[in-house]
Design a protein around this motif. Structure first.
Motif, PDB file in Angstrom:
ATOM      1  N   TYR A 199       0.922  -1.109  -0.165  1.00 33.58           N
ATOM      2  CA  TYR A 199      -0.251  -0.112  -0.180  1.00 33.58           C
ATOM      3  C   TYR A 199       0.849   0.997  -0.091  1.00 33.58           C
ATOM      4  CZ  TYR A 199      -4.190  -2.569   1.172  1.00 33.58           C
ATOM      5  OH  TYR A 199      -5.429  -3.752   1.295  1.00 33.58           O
ATOM      6  N   PRO A 200       0.313   2.222  -0.306  1.00 32.81           N
ATOM      7  CA  PRO A 200       1.269   3.628  -0.743  1.00 32.81           C
ATOM      8  C   PRO A 200       0.622   4.290   0.160  1.00 32.81           C
ATOM      9  CG  PRO A 200      -0.395   3.304  -2.010  1.00 32.81           C
ATOM     10  CD  PRO A 200      -0.377   2.422  -2.126  1.00 32.81           C
ATOM     11  N   MET A 201       0.850   5.523   0.563  1.00 30.51           N
ATOM     12  CA  MET A 201       0.681   6.512   1.719  1.00 30.51           C
ATOM     13  C   MET A 201      -1.014   6.526   1.689  1.00 30.51           C
ATOM     14  SD  MET A 201       3.383   6.319   4.695  1.00 30.51           S
ATOM     15  CE  MET A 201       3.078   7.578   5.506  1.00 30.51           C
ATOM     16  N   HIS A 202      -1.533   6.839   2.192  1.00 27.79           N
ATOM     17  CA  HIS A 202      -3.281   6.814   2.637  1.00 27.79           C
ATOM     18  C   HIS A 202      -3.808   7.634   4.058  1.00 27.79           C
ATOM     19  CE1 HIS A 202      -3.206   2.930   3.060  1.00 27.79           C
ATOM     20  NE2 HIS A 202      -3.942   3.027   3.585  1.00 27.79           N
ATOM     21  N   VAL A 203      -4.530   7.583   3.346  1.00 26.95           N
ATOM     22  CA  VAL A 203      -5.658   8.388   4.624  1.00 26.95           C
ATOM     23  C   VAL A 203      -6.862   7.727   4.426  1.00 26.95           C
ATOM     24  CG1 VAL A 203      -4.387  10.000   5.324  1.00 26.95           C
ATOM     25  CG2 VAL A 203      -5.899  10.160   4.471  1.00 26.95           C
ATOM     26  N   HIS A 204      -7.603   7.025   5.914  1.00 24.92           N
ATOM     27  CA  HIS A 204      -9.041   6.583   5.570  1.00 24.92           C
ATOM     28  C   HIS A 204      -9.326   7.390   7.197  1.00 24.92           C
ATOM     29  CE1 HIS A 204      -8.044   3.072   4.206  1.00 24.92           C
ATOM     30  NE2 HIS A 204      -7.749   2.699   4.964  1.00 24.92           N
ATOM     31  N   ASP A 205     -11.414   7.694   6.616  1.00 25.35           N
ATOM     32  CA  ASP A 205     -11.777   8.331   7.527  1.00 25.35           C
ATOM     33  C   ASP A 205     -13.008   7.915   8.775  1.00 25.35           C
ATOM     34  OD1 ASP A 205     -13.895   7.508   5.926  1.00 25.35           O
ATOM     35  OD2 ASP A 205     -14.845   8.907   4.346  1.00 25.35           O
ATOM     36  N   ALA A 206     -12.342   6.634   8.709  1.00 27.33           N
ATOM     37  CA  ALA A 206     -12.752   6.116   9.608  1.00 27.33           C
ATOM     38  C   ALA A 206     -12.113   5.122  10.266  1.00 27.33           C
ATOM     39  CB  ALA A 206     -13.497   4.651   8.939  1.00 27.33           C
ATOM     40  N   TRP A 207     -11.863   4.424  11.064  1.00 26.98           N
ATOM     41  CA  TRP A 207     -10.440   4.102  11.719  1.00 26.98           C
ATOM     42  C   TRP A 207     -10.780   2.638  11.448  1.00 26.98           C
ATOM     43  CZ3 TRP A 207      -8.308   5.561  16.812  1.00 26.98           C
ATOM     44  CH2 TRP A 207      -8.668   6.675  17.274  1.00 26.98           C
ATOM     45  N   THR A 208      -9.614   2.530  11.291  1.00 24.24           N
ATOM     46  CA  THR A 208      -8.929   0.921  11.237  1.00 24.24           C
ATOM     47  C   THR A 208      -8.821  -0.102  12.052  1.00 24.24           C
ATOM     48  OG1 THR A 208      -7.922   2.189   9.181  1.00 24.24           O
ATOM     49  CG2 THR A 208      -7.700  -0.528   9.352  1.00 24.24           C
ATOM     50  N   LEU A 209      -9.232  -0.986  12.171  1.00 25.46           N
ATOM     51  CA  LEU A 209      -9.066  -2.523  13.510  1.00 25.46           C
ATOM     52  C   LEU A 209      -8.309  -3.438  12.257  1.00 25.46           C
ATOM     53  CD1 LEU A 209      -9.025  -2.935  16.048  1.00 25.46           C
ATOM     54  CD2 LEU A 209     -11.342  -4.403  15.896  1.00 25.46           C
ATOM     55  N   LEU A 210      -7.034  -3.891  12.858  1.00 29.25           N
ATOM     56  CA  LEU A 210      -6.875  -4.928  11.756  1.00 29.25           C
ATOM     57  C   LEU A 210      -5.729  -6.163  12.332  1.00 29.25           C
ATOM     58  CD1 LEU A 210      -5.137  -5.859   9.402  1.00 29.25           C
ATOM     59  CD2 LEU A 210      -3.150  -4.423  10.038  1.00 29.25           C
ATOM     60  N   ILE A 211      -6.324  -7.440  12.275  1.00 27.00           N
ATOM     61  CA  ILE A 211      -5.728  -8.567  12.818  1.00 27.00           C
ATOM     62  C   ILE A 211      -4.928  -8.987  11.971  1.00 27.00           C
ATOM     63  CG2 ILE A 211      -6.950  -8.499  14.889  1.00 27.00           C
ATOM     64  CD1 ILE A 211      -8.479 -10.423  13.321  1.00 27.00           C
ATOM     65  N   ASP A 231       4.290   2.392   8.203  1.00 23.68           N
ATOM     66  CA  ASP A 231       4.445   3.687   8.911  1.00 23.68           C
ATOM     67  C   ASP A 231       3.564   4.238   8.914  1.00 23.68           C
ATOM     68  OD1 ASP A 231       7.626   3.354   8.348  1.00 23.68           O
ATOM     69  OD2 ASP A 231       6.993   3.644   6.360  1.00 23.68           O
ATOM     70  N   LEU A 232       3.086   4.981  10.631  1.00 22.12           N
ATOM     71  CA  LEU A 232       2.196   5.632  10.984  1.00 22.12           C
ATOM     72  C   LEU A 232       3.059   6.777  11.572  1.00 22.12           C
ATOM     73  CD1 LEU A 232      -0.798   6.225  11.825  1.00 22.12           C
ATOM     74  CD2 LEU A 232      -0.423   4.968  13.477  1.00 22.12           C
ATOM     75  N   ASP A 233       2.991   8.020  11.498  1.00 23.28           N
ATOM     76  CA  ASP A 233       3.569   9.146  11.747  1.00 23.28           C
ATOM     77  C   ASP A 233       4.437   9.389  11.783  1.00 23.28           C
ATOM     78  OD1 ASP A 233       2.509  11.771  13.265  1.00 23.28           O
ATOM     79  OD2 ASP A 233       3.157  10.904  14.919  1.00 23.28           O
ATOM     80  N   ARG A 234       5.194   8.661  10.219  1.00 19.44           N
ATOM     81  CA  ARG A 234       6.842   8.335  10.716  1.00 19.44           C
ATOM     82  C   ARG A 234       7.558   8.150  11.364  1.00 19.44           C
ATOM     83  NH1 ARG A 234       5.238  13.888  10.431  1.00 19.44           N
ATOM     84  NH2 ARG A 234       6.200  14.526  12.232  1.00 19.44           N
ATOM     85  N   PRO A 237      -8.001   7.640  11.961  1.00 16.55           N
ATOM     86  CA  PRO A 237      -8.437   8.036  11.061  1.00 16.55           C
ATOM     87  C   PRO A 237      -7.926   9.537  10.534  1.00 16.55           C
ATOM     88  CG  PRO A 237     -10.491   8.562  12.557  1.00 16.55           C
ATOM     89  CD  PRO A 237      -9.507   7.938  12.826  1.00 16.55           C
ATOM     90  N   HIS A 238      -7.528   9.755   9.120  1.00 18.28           N
ATOM     91  CA  HIS A 238      -6.648  10.654   8.274  1.00 18.28           C
ATOM     92  C   HIS A 238      -5.690  10.954   9.357  1.00 18.28           C
ATOM     93  CE1 HIS A 238     -10.772  12.027   8.567  1.00 18.28           C
ATOM     94  NE2 HIS A 238     -11.897  12.217  10.146  1.00 18.28           N
ATOM     95  N   VAL A 239      -4.486   9.388   9.553  1.00 17.98           N
ATOM     96  CA  VAL A 239      -3.888   9.861   9.937  1.00 17.98           C
ATOM     97  C   VAL A 239      -2.678   9.022   8.878  1.00 17.98           C
ATOM     98  CG1 VAL A 239      -1.416   9.512  11.576  1.00 17.98           C
ATOM     99  CG2 VAL A 239      -3.738  10.317  11.857  1.00 17.98           C
ATOM    100  N   PRO A 240      -1.536   9.505   8.128  1.00 19.02           N
ATOM    101  CA  PRO A 240      -1.621   8.046   6.619  1.00 19.02           C
ATOM    102  C   PRO A 240      -0.701   7.167   7.419  1.00 19.02           C
ATOM    103  CG  PRO A 240      -0.898  11.161   6.580  1.00 19.02           C
ATOM    104  CD  PRO A 240      -1.271  10.386   7.483  1.00 19.02           C
ATOM    105  N   HIS A 241      -0.554   6.360   6.451  1.00 14.96           N
ATOM    106  CA  HIS A 241       0.255   5.376   6.544  1.00 14.96           C
ATOM    107  C   HIS A 241       0.613   4.227   5.622  1.00 14.96           C
ATOM    108  CE1 HIS A 241      -4.748   3.912   7.037  1.00 14.96           C
ATOM    109  NE2 HIS A 241      -4.194   3.168   6.799  1.00 14.96           N
TER     110      HIS A 241
END
Length: 270
Positions: free
Chosen positions: A34-46, A55-58, A73-77
């Motif tokens: 995945y390239p750097m991108h954002v979502h407008d929702a929370w991402t809950l991942l397993i 990478d999240l917030d560098r 949400p709204h934080v690039p990763h």
């Protein structure tokens, strides 16, 4: 030769009928990044197989199989495989009704949670979300997942021991008895009683030794048994007893009775 010709991708995505869940997303990637991108929702991942690095917030993070990752949400990763065979993941996208913006900062600081109970509950939630007709179970499980996530992000808000509340449990049972066929969502039940959804489920389970969704399915199966013995076809019984379809009836009927509705109906023939 371009190695990406061996890239394998398999995805499934749907939006369940559960308030607060924007999307369920299951994927298996071998090489895709995945390239750097954002979502407008929370991402809950397993991650079930392999591992993901992102990478999240560098800052670099990873998701071994025993970790639950919560990306705000709204934080690039970004994201890429951290093992040679890629990764298999299950993701829930949750809106702000489940997790508020005040939790974004703590989630950025500590997105990867090593919590076996939370990991197991998220897996159980995915199972419930994949089964149409089991929305009450999914809502209950989602409520407890959200509560545990908040206890990690803001520990001082962690709930203490729940007090017993038999009157609350009785009122929920009465609601379920009134709505055996049409059912009732957890949010609506909590508003009618009223009580916090998590406390409502705990009070009911503590009083009766069974979760609300299990109680509702038991009542539906009891009605189905009577109709099947009267000679009604399983497909017709499913529709008039509150099940999503015949497959939904069969799954719960076999779990509680030990045989399929068709065999049960045939056993009563004389």
């Amino acid at each position: 030769m371009d190695g990406r010709r061996n890239d394998q991708r398999s995805v499934s995505a749907w939006r369940p009928r559960v308030q607060g869940v924007v999307e369920v997303f299951h994927a298996h990637y071998t090489e895709y990044a995945y390239p750097m991108h954002v979502h407008d929702a929370w991402t809950l991942l397993i991650v079930d197989d392999g591992a993901v690095r992102y990478d999240l917030d560098r800052h670099e993070h990873g998701t071994p199989h025993d970790t639950v990752s919560l990306l705000p949400p709204h934080v690039p990763h970004n994201g890429s495989p951290a093992t040679p065979d890629g990764f298999r993941k299950r993701v829930l996208y949750l809106d702000a009704s489940r997790l508020g913006d005040e939790l974004i900062g703590p989630a950025v600081d500590a997105p990867d949670l090593r919590d076996p109970l939370l990991r197991r509950r998220v897996g159980q939630l995915h199972t419930a979300l994949a089964l149409p007709g089991d929305e009450l179970e999914a809502e209950s499980r989602l409520t407890f997942v959200g509560e545990r996530l908040r206890s990690h992000l803001v520990p001082r808000q962690a709930a203490g021991a729940e007090r017993r509340d038999p009157d609350l449990a009785r009122r929920l049972r009465e609601l379920l008895d009134e709505r055996v066929v049409e059912g009732i969502g957890l949010a609506e039940a909590a508003a009618l009683v009223p009580a916090h959804p998590a406390h409502l489920v705990r009070a009911f389970s503590g009083a009766y030794g069974i979760a609300p969704h299990q109680y509702l399915m038991s009542r539906r199966v009891d009605r189905a048994r009577r109709l099947l013995l009267a000679g009604d076809a399983p497909a017709d019984v499913a529709g008039v007893t509150g099940f999503y379809d015949q497959a939904h009836l069969t799954r719960h009927f076999k779990r509680l009775v030990g045989v399929t509705p068709g065999r049960y109906r045939g056993s009563g023939a004389r």
